[in-house]
Design a protein around this motif. Structure first.
Motif, PDB file in Angstrom:
ATOM      1  N   SER A   1       8.300  25.555  37.306  1.00 25.33           N
ATOM      2  CA  SER A   1       7.044  24.895  36.963  1.00 25.33           C
ATOM      3  C   SER A   1       7.095  23.412  37.330  1.00 25.33           C
ATOM      4  O   SER A   1       8.123  22.753  37.163  1.00 25.33           O
ATOM      5  CB  SER A   1       6.788  25.040  35.462  1.00 25.33           C
TER       6      SER A   1
ATOM      7  N   SER B   1       4.568  19.928  36.761  1.00 24.11           N
ATOM      8  CA  SER B   1       3.441  19.440  35.967  1.00 24.11           C
ATOM      9  C   SER B   1       2.274  18.955  36.823  1.00 24.11           C
ATOM     10  O   SER B   1       2.443  18.187  37.774  1.00 24.11           O
ATOM     11  CB  SER B   1       3.913  18.293  35.078  1.00 24.11           C
ATOM     12  N   LYS B   2       1.084  19.403  36.429  1.00 27.61           N
ATOM     13  CA  LYS B   2      -0.130  18.943  37.098  1.00 27.61           C
ATOM     14  C   LYS B   2      -0.447  17.501  36.698  1.00 27.61           C
ATOM     15  O   LYS B   2      -1.106  16.775  37.429  1.00 27.61           O
ATOM     16  CB  LYS B   2      -1.287  19.860  36.723  1.00 27.61           C
ATOM     17  N   ARG B   3       0.047  17.086  35.542  1.00 30.37           N
ATOM     18  CA  ARG B   3      -0.190  15.724  35.071  1.00 30.37           C
ATOM     19  C   ARG B   3       0.492  14.709  35.993  1.00 30.37           C
ATOM     20  O   ARG B   3      -0.070  13.650  36.283  1.00 30.37           O
ATOM     21  CB  ARG B   3       0.344  15.559  33.656  1.00 30.37           C
TER      22      ARG B   3
ATOM     23  N   LYS C   1      -0.973  15.407  40.978  1.00 31.67           N
ATOM     24  CA  LYS C   1      -2.360  15.857  40.974  1.00 31.67           C
ATOM     25  C   LYS C   1      -2.667  16.809  42.130  1.00 31.67           C
ATOM     26  O   LYS C   1      -3.452  17.733  41.981  1.00 31.67           O
ATOM     27  CB  LYS C   1      -3.312  14.659  41.076  1.00 31.67           C
ATOM     28  N   LYS C   2      -2.051  16.573  43.275  1.00 30.26           N
ATOM     29  CA  LYS C   2      -2.357  17.389  44.454  1.00 30.26           C
ATOM     30  C   LYS C   2      -1.533  18.670  44.446  1.00 30.26           C
ATOM     31  O   LYS C   2      -0.310  18.638  44.285  1.00 30.26           O
ATOM     32  CB  LYS C   2      -2.074  16.607  45.731  1.00 30.26           C
ATOM     33  N   ALA C   3      -2.200  19.786  44.661  1.00 28.49           N
ATOM     34  CA  ALA C   3      -1.525  21.083  44.681  1.00 28.49           C
ATOM     35  C   ALA C   3      -0.475  21.139  45.788  1.00 28.49           C
ATOM     36  O   ALA C   3       0.550  21.809  45.645  1.00 28.49           O
ATOM     37  CB  ALA C   3      -2.544  22.211  44.867  1.00 28.49           C
TER      38      ALA C   3
ATOM     39  N   ARG D   1       2.739  19.767  44.314  1.00 25.92           N
ATOM     40  CA  ARG D   1       3.326  20.700  43.345  1.00 25.92           C
ATOM     41  C   ARG D   1       3.946  21.897  44.047  1.00 25.92           C
ATOM     42  O   ARG D   1       5.069  22.304  43.733  1.00 25.92           O
ATOM     43  CB  ARG D   1       2.253  21.190  42.360  1.00 25.92           C
ATOM     44  N   ASN D   2       3.227  22.458  44.999  1.00 30.35           N
ATOM     45  CA  ASN D   2       3.735  23.637  45.705  1.00 30.35           C
ATOM     46  C   ASN D   2       4.985  23.320  46.507  1.00 30.35           C
ATOM     47  O   ASN D   2       5.912  24.124  46.569  1.00 30.35           O
ATOM     48  CB  ASN D   2       2.655  24.226  46.616  1.00 30.35           C
TER      49      ASN D   2
END
Length: 123
Positions: free
Chosen positions: A52, A54-56, A59-61, A64-65
């Motif tokens: 996982s 954090s989206k916090r 911000k950009k997917a 994160r990916n």
């Protein structure tokens, strides 16, 4: 030893994820946080992993990916050592959470993941 990371080794069950965060123990190996739970009576895959980011903090997917792909790749490359260290039997449920605020290079993530997994299995 296979270096694959098949679907069976991914922690996807909502019930098991809730149990992991409710009953599991955790520690940090910055920029990663490990949450682990050992269930001796379960016997299917020896390890199931949840990744996982954090989206916090990201911000950009895309960011994160990318971090999730890097963590999964580091885990995949560490699988032979995990099977050697896991001598207790049963199933380990492991959550790997990225808690850093900045993107780190793959080498850093790989080193921290290895040290965290060694700490987890040598307890």
């Amino acid at each position: 030893m296979s270096y694959r990371f098949p679907k069976e080794e991914r922690l996807r069950s909502k019930k098991l994820i809730e149990q992991l965060f409710r009953e599991g123990s955790s520690f940090n190996s910055y920029p990663l946080r490990f949450v682990a739970l050992h269930v001796p009576e379960a016997s299917e895959p020896p390890v199931q992993v949840l990744v996982s980011v954090s989206k916090r903090n990201f911000k950009k997917a895309v960011d994160r990916n990318r971090l999730k792909r890097q963590i999964k790749e580091a885990y995949r490359l560490s699988k032979p050592t995990i099977t050697q260290l896991n001598t207790q039997g049963g199933t380990w449920y492991i959550g790997v959470l990225y808690i850093g605020k900045e993107k780190n290079p793959f080498n850093t993530i790989h080193k921290k993941l290895n040290s965290g997994l060694e700490r987890l299995f040598t307890k």
